[in-house]
Design an enzyme around this catalytic site. Structure first.
Site, PDB file in Angstrom:
ATOM      1  N   GLU A  51      -8.150 -16.875 -17.157  1.00 11.77           N
ATOM      2  CA  GLU A  51      -7.382 -17.748 -16.137  1.00 11.77           C
ATOM      3  C   GLU A  51      -8.250 -17.887 -14.745  1.00 11.77           C
ATOM      4  O   GLU A  51      -7.506 -17.767 -13.793  1.00 11.77           O
ATOM      5  CB  GLU A  51      -6.199 -17.062 -16.141  1.00 11.77           C
ATOM      6  CG  GLU A  51      -5.542 -17.428 -17.254  1.00 11.77           C
ATOM      7  CD  GLU A  51      -3.956 -16.792 -17.199  1.00 11.77           C
ATOM      8  OE1 GLU A  51      -3.509 -16.373 -16.168  1.00 11.77           O
ATOM      9  OE2 GLU A  51      -3.382 -16.699 -18.589  1.00 11.77           O
ATOM     10  N   GLU A  91      -3.043 -17.440 -27.967  1.00 15.25           N
ATOM     11  CA  GLU A  91      -1.638 -17.144 -27.206  1.00 15.25           C
ATOM     12  C   GLU A  91      -0.568 -17.923 -27.551  1.00 15.25           C
ATOM     13  O   GLU A  91       0.377 -18.271 -26.858  1.00 15.25           O
ATOM     14  CB  GLU A  91      -1.511 -16.776 -25.758  1.00 15.25           C
ATOM     15  CG  GLU A  91      -2.654 -15.785 -25.439  1.00 15.25           C
ATOM     16  CD  GLU A  91      -2.750 -15.397 -23.813  1.00 15.25           C
ATOM     17  OE1 GLU A  91      -1.717 -15.759 -23.167  1.00 15.25           O
ATOM     18  OE2 GLU A  91      -3.686 -14.954 -23.557  1.00 15.25           O
TER      19      GLU A  91
HETATM   20  O1  G3I Z   1       7.778  -2.513 -18.605  1.00 16.43           O
HETATM   21  C1  G3I Z   1       8.321  -3.049 -17.177  1.00 16.43           C
HETATM   22  C2  G3I Z   1       9.611  -2.538 -17.340  1.00 16.43           C
HETATM   23  O2  G3I Z   1       9.836  -1.242 -17.101  1.00 16.43           O
HETATM   24  C3  G3I Z   1      10.506  -3.058 -16.057  1.00 16.43           C
HETATM   25  O3  G3I Z   1      11.901  -2.627 -16.008  1.00 16.43           O
HETATM   26  C4  G3I Z   1      10.618  -4.626 -16.094  1.00 16.43           C
HETATM   27  C5  G3I Z   1      11.056  -5.182 -14.911  1.00 16.43           C
HETATM   28  O4  G3I Z   1      10.485  -6.446 -14.469  1.00 16.43           O
HETATM   29  O5  G3I Z   1       9.115  -4.763 -16.109  1.00 16.43           O
HETATM   30  C6  G3I Z   1       8.575  -4.520 -17.302  1.00 16.43           C
HETATM   31  O6  G3I Z   1       7.104  -4.808 -17.289  1.00 16.43           O
HETATM   32  C7  G3I Z   1       6.939  -6.339 -17.629  1.00 16.43           C
HETATM   33  C8  G3I Z   1       5.888  -6.305 -18.568  1.00 16.43           C
HETATM   34  O7  G3I Z   1       5.512  -7.525 -18.864  1.00 16.43           O
HETATM   35  C9  G3I Z   1       6.468  -5.865 -19.833  1.00 16.43           C
HETATM   36  O8  G3I Z   1       7.429  -6.628 -20.315  1.00 16.43           O
HETATM   37  C10 G3I Z   1       6.149  -6.940 -16.338  1.00 16.43           C
HETATM   38  O9  G3I Z   1       7.213  -6.850 -15.206  1.00 16.43           O
HETATM   39  C11 G3I Z   1       5.670  -8.182 -16.586  1.00 16.43           C
HETATM   40  O10 G3I Z   1       5.082  -8.810 -15.347  1.00 16.43           O
HETATM   41  C12 G3I Z   1       4.987  -8.191 -17.817  1.00 16.43           C
HETATM   42  O11 G3I Z   1       4.365  -9.603 -17.912  1.00 16.43           O
HETATM   43  C13 G3I Z   1       3.256  -9.750 -18.918  1.00 16.43           C
HETATM   44  C14 G3I Z   1       2.478 -10.841 -17.924  1.00 16.43           C
HETATM   45  O12 G3I Z   1       1.549 -11.183 -19.061  1.00 16.43           O
HETATM   46  C15 G3I Z   1       1.768 -10.280 -16.937  1.00 16.43           C
HETATM   47  O13 G3I Z   1       0.912  -9.119 -17.276  1.00 16.43           O
HETATM   48  C16 G3I Z   1       4.033 -10.461 -20.181  1.00 16.43           C
HETATM   49  O14 G3I Z   1       4.813  -9.436 -20.796  1.00 16.43           O
HETATM   50  C17 G3I Z   1       2.884 -10.935 -20.995  1.00 16.43           C
HETATM   51  O15 G3I Z   1       3.508 -11.562 -22.125  1.00 16.43           O
HETATM   52  C18 G3I Z   1       1.848 -11.804 -20.146  1.00 16.43           C
HETATM   53  O16 G3I Z   1       1.043 -12.339 -21.016  1.00 16.43           O
HETATM   54  C19 G3I Z   1       0.095 -13.233 -20.349  1.00 16.43           C
HETATM   55  C20 G3I Z   1      -1.206 -12.934 -20.897  1.00 16.43           C
HETATM   56  O17 G3I Z   1      -1.818 -11.748 -20.709  1.00 16.43           O
HETATM   57  C21 G3I Z   1      -2.247 -14.173 -20.304  1.00 16.43           C
HETATM   58  N1  G3I Z   1      -1.768 -15.305 -20.575  1.00 16.43           N
HETATM   59  C22 G3I Z   1      -0.397 -15.541 -20.232  1.00 16.43           C
HETATM   60  C23 G3I Z   1       0.382 -14.699 -20.887  1.00 16.43           C
HETATM   61  C24 G3I Z   1       1.960 -15.185 -20.523  1.00 16.43           C
HETATM   62  O18 G3I Z   1       2.172 -15.039 -19.346  1.00 16.43           O
END
Ligand code: G3I
Length: 345
Positions: A152, A258
């Site tokens: 990205e 994805e």
């Molecule tokens: O694990 C913590 C948890 O302990 C906490 O209570 C909670 C509160 O917000 O957050 C949890 O972490 C989250 C994590 O996902 C696991 O669920 C993060 O806040 C959240 O930011 C994170 O989001 C991920 C996101 O990328 C950012 O890294 C998504 O799961 C994941 O599906 C998403 O994946 C991205 C790809 O890497 C790149 N392309 C887009 C795609 C979708 O956004």
């Protein structure tokens, strides 16, 4: 007439090519495609007989770590790598014959605080990046055969996104990341990965120009991943095919990395919503089958029980995956299988 009916029946039941293929995994193996899903930590923390892992292992031949390899998680402090989760992940995947897509080295998101707020010179940040990539790739050499190196980097308007990497290193951080990755493991396939670039538009044009230039300059890039985060009814098969083919002509792989098809909340669970979603997924499968450059079709999760979409979009859309939240296959799942069968006829 009766013979014709009997013959058709026998052919359908016994002889139809691909009759023995019963899961997406079987078909993936048959066609030499990675058909996989992004997985969360349940894969390594739940007991082996949990449904999450059982279905994953039965249905798919590939996995991608949804978050575990992101900078923030794997390299939380300067010089400190946290490999406990990623080691378990890699071991579990390999034990279950699951090919691994590595995700991701360079992204503007999921950075640890020490990178986000650190004051570095260009040379220092380049060295951090090189060390980051080298340490991970060296550890998983021979186990992980491909990585999203840069994710990205281009905005929807086609300009280069502002990020810590770009601001301090300059726009050549992208080339450097690929060169570092190739030095770390020259046999690994290296990808640029992005969203909203599935058809020809300002963004995919900019990506095309960038990777064309990279190829000209012998930067070791092997493919461009199209993320395929779609809204219901927005997959345009013809336009996607055209776009995929222009990237393939550069000698690049064009995986769909994805995939998910988000359903507006007022259509979730409706016959029309389910049917449209099935139709959209079938288009993605067809595109991948009909383009040799598409080595993988990866879904961003596989069960609606765990998906980034509802949280991120405040429940305005969701139910984007091919199994429902109780692990029941949805019409989308069956349309994928049907598309694979039709392709064998
Ligand atoms: O694990 C913590 C948890 O302990 C906490 O209570 C909670 C509160 O917000 O957050 C949890 O972490 C989250 C994590 O996902 C696991 O669920 C993060 O806040 C959240 O930011 C994170 O989001 C991920 C996101 O990328 C950012 O890294 C998504 O799961 C994941 O599906 C998403 O994946 C991205 C790809 O890497 C790149 N392309 C887009 C795609 C979708 O956004």
């Amino acid at each position: 007439m009766i013979y014709k009916v009997l013959f058709t029946l026998a052919f359908t039941i016994l002889i139809r090519p691909g009759f023995s293929q019963t899961s997406l995994k079987d078909w993936g193996l048959k066609y030499n495609k990675h058909i996989g899903a992004a997985v969360n930590n349940l894969f390594i923390t739940l007991p082996k007989d949990s449904l999450y892992t059982q279905i994953l292992v039965k249905e798919f031949n590939a996995v991608v770590p949804e978050n575990q390899f992101k900078f923030r998680h794997i390299h939380p402090q300067p010089g400190v790598f946290n490999f406990s989760i990623t080691d378990s992940f890699v071991d579990a995947a390999l034990k279950n014959d699951l090919y691994i897509r590595g995700h991701v080295f360079v992204w503007h998101q999921a950075l640890p605080e020490w990178i986000d707020t650190g004051a570095f010179t260009r040379t220092e940040l380049l060295s951090i990046l090189e060390n980051h990539i080298y340490t991970i790739m060296a550890r998983y050499k021979g186990k992980i055969h491909e990585y999203d190196v840069v994710n990205e980097a281009i905005k929807d308007d086609g300009t280069l996104r502002t990020s810590k990497w770009r601001d301090i290193i300059g726009s050549d951080y992208i080339d450097s990341a690929f060169v570092f990755a190739h030095r770390a493991d020259s046999s690994a396939l290296l990808f640029y990965n992005d969203y909203n670039a599935e058809i020809e538009n300002i963004k995919s044009d900019a990506i095309f120009t960038m990777v064309e230039e990279m190829k000209k300059n012998n930067i070791p890039i092997n493919g461009v991943g199209f993320q395929c985060h779609f809204m219901l009814d927005s997959v345009n098969e013809t336009l996607m095919d055209k776009n995929i083919k222009r990237f393939a002509r550069l000698g690049l792989y064009t995986p769909l990395t994805e995939a998910d098809i988000a359903v507006p909340s007022n259509q979730i669970g409706t016959p029309k919503g389910l049917a449209s979603q099935a139709n959209d997924y079938a288009k993605l499968m067809r595109l991948c089958l009909q383009n040799n450059s598409c080595n993988s079709l990866m879904f961003w999760g596989y069960t609606d029980r765990y998906s980034w979409i509802p949280d991120f979009w405040d429940d305005s859309k969701g139910a984007a995956l091919i199994f429902d939240e109780n692990y029941r296959p949805k019409p989308a799942y069956f349309s994928l299988i049907e598309t694979l069968k039709q392709n064998a006829r």
